[in-house]
Design a protein around this motif. Structure first.
Motif, short mmCIF file in Angstrom:
data_model
loop_
_atom_site.label_atom_id
_atom_site.label_comp_id
_atom_site.label_asym_id
_atom_site.label_seq_id
_atom_site.Cartn_x
_atom_site.Cartn_y
_atom_site.Cartn_z
N THR A 357 1.02 -1.17 0.04
CA THR A 357 0.04 0.02 0.00
C THR A 357 0.82 1.43 0.14
O THR A 357 0.40 2.34 -0.64
N SER A 358 2.06 1.07 0.57
CA SER A 358 2.97 2.26 0.45
C SER A 358 4.24 2.08 0.59
O SER A 358 4.61 0.71 0.92
N VAL A 359 5.20 3.00 0.01
CA VAL A 359 6.77 2.67 0.04
C VAL A 359 7.55 3.89 0.40
O VAL A 359 6.99 4.99 0.22
N ALA A 360 8.47 3.51 0.87
CA ALA A 360 9.36 4.78 1.35
C ALA A 360 10.80 4.30 1.04
O ALA A 360 11.08 3.24 1.28
N VAL A 361 11.68 5.35 0.89
CA VAL A 361 13.24 4.88 0.75
C VAL A 361 14.14 5.88 1.44
O VAL A 361 13.83 7.05 1.57
N SER A 362 14.76 5.30 2.34
CA SER A 362 15.71 6.01 3.20
C SER A 362 16.91 6.55 2.37
O SER A 362 17.30 6.08 1.30
N ASN A 363 17.63 7.58 3.14
CA ASN A 363 18.98 8.02 2.40
C ASN A 363 20.11 6.96 2.36
O ASN A 363 21.12 7.08 1.95
N LYS A 364 19.75 5.81 3.15
CA LYS A 364 20.91 4.69 3.12
C LYS A 364 20.26 3.75 2.13
O LYS A 364 20.86 2.49 2.02
N ASN A 365 19.53 4.06 1.22
CA ASN A 365 18.98 3.20 0.38
C ASN A 365 18.10 1.79 0.80
O ASN A 365 18.15 0.69 0.13
#
Length: 428
Positions: A357-365
């Protein structure tokens, strides 16, 4: 001439048999080899992984960690073994143990480091879970059917409060909640913060200047400017094809001067310039589950987007129950999920999701995927693990609506909205 030939034959035969009878077989070297030098397990109990031992001698495994189990302690030859965490790691730091694979007789020893990830610690930022409307601080505020979330550089959150027809702001770390736009009346009227009406706001994003862009059931992208004015920013059309408009918009994300929008009605991913002009960057317009170049690929109800550190776009492809990726060259690939519903951690080729339902990506990939009431993490090696939250897979320990609407990364933290009307921060 015949005599010479016979003599040569006799000498050759003698030489052959002489070498054969005096040859010495090389000594076989005793060895123990392992396929991996380190393994990372998830924070949850029963998190497991495997490694391989290749050996021509007897071996034994020594480990002093009480939380770690190995399927087999002794053996010989090629063996695939599983390691398992028999208890959750409830702490917010990783812990480690070493497995020693050795042969007493031959003094040969190999070492594998086993790491169990730490849990995230949940902190309620705002919302009492009552599906109502009230301003306030922390648990004194209430929401009704929370959807998307965006976070600014200072850690302040902005949420789409769908059934209250409002965009709300939440200060960090106080949790002070106030209405940013919308007056609670269902509509699509532009205007000031208090006069503008919203039509089921769904997702939102911010640019580097602090402007907010949001999608809604009105089928347009609208903008909340820094001065508080609300206006239609784009209907998806452009100067070449004025009728090339959105048919139903969900996820939205901003990156480097462009908006990217998931148009679930067209099963396409659209790119919007700062002039409001829209073009299709991926999706053929038909529902399906095909990888490929740009508009040759197909999606099935894409509902959220995130941008990776290298400019790639990740798509939560809802009805395909999969995470897709669009490279900067426009190539669409499947990151994880095979289109069938299930729940299984492991490598991306074997992992399954119940929902995407949702996706997020951190600055550490690191990639995070909202899967019903759980959050799954995909690391750089392609391993999918369910994150631990105080040693559990859920934010809320009690029964009720724990379904996650949206997630967003801010540094090492995760901001999470629940449909039940709460906003949490998960921190390690």
């Amino acid at each position: 001439m015949k005599t010479i030939i016979v003599a040569f034959t006799v000498i050759a035969s003698f030489t052959f048999f002489g070498c054969s009878t005096n040859s010495v077989e090389p000594a076989i070297k005793n060895e123990i080899n392992i396929s991996r030098s380190s393994i990372t397990l998830g924070a949850l109990q029963l998190s497991t992984d495997t490694f391989k031992i290749s050996s021509n001698i007897n071996w034994e495994i020594i480990s002093g960690a009480s939380w770690l189990e190995v399927a087999k302690r002794t053996g010989k030859g090629d063996t695939i073994l599983s390691v398992l965490a028999n208890e959750p790691n409830r702490y917010n730091t990783d812990r480690s143990a070493k497995l020693f694979i050795r042969s007493k007789k031959d003094s040969i020893s190999k070492v594998i480091t086993i790491i169990q990830e730490g849990s995230y610690v949940p902190t309620l930022l705002a919302g009492d879970g009552s599906l109502d409307f009230s301003e306030g601080t922390g648990a004194s505020a209430s929401f009704n059917n929370l959807k998307g979330i965006a976070v600014d550089l200072n850690g302040n959150a902005y949420v789409a409060d769908m059934n209250n027809q409002r965009i709300r702001s939440i200060e960090w770390p106080t949790g002070k909640t106030s209405t940013l736009a919308g007056n609670g009346i269902l509509g699509n009227i532009d205007g000031t913060i208090t006069s503008a009406t919203l039509y089921n706001p769904y997702d939102l994003t911010l640019d580097e200047y602090g402007n907010i862009y949001f999608t809604s059931s009105s089928g347009t992208v609208r903008k909340i400017a820094k001065d508080g004015s609300v206006s239609v920013f784009s209907d998806g059309g452009n100067s070449f094809y004025a009728n090339d408009k959105f048919r139903g918009v969900t996820g939205i994300v901003y990156s480097l001067g462009y908006l990217y929008v998931a148009d679930f009605g067209r099963n396409e991913i659209r790119k919007i310039s700062m002039d409001g002009e829209g073009t299709t960057i991926a999706g053929s317009g038909k529902s399906g589950f095909d990888d490929g170049i740009s508009t040759k690929a197909t999606f099935n109800y894409p509902n959220d987007l995130a941008v990776g550190p290298n400019g790639e776009i990740y798509v939560a492809d809802g009805w395909n129950i999969a995470l897709r990726k669009i490279t900067r060259d426009g190539v669409v690939t499947t990151v994880a999920g095979d289109g069938t519903q299930g729940f299984r951690d492991g490598h991306v080729k074997q992992a399954k999701f119940e929902y995407v339902t949702s996706v997020a990506v951190s600055n550490k990939n690191l990639i995070f995927v909202a899967d019903g009431d759980k959050i799954r993490k995909i690391d750089a090696d392609g391993n999918v693990r369910t994150i631990g939250i105080n040693g559990r897979p859920f934010i809320l320990p009690v029964n009720g609506n724990r379904v996650i609407s949206s997630i967003e990364c801010w540094g090492d933290r995760l901001y999470v909205t629940l449909q039940s009307g709460s906003v949490y921060i998960l921190d390690k």
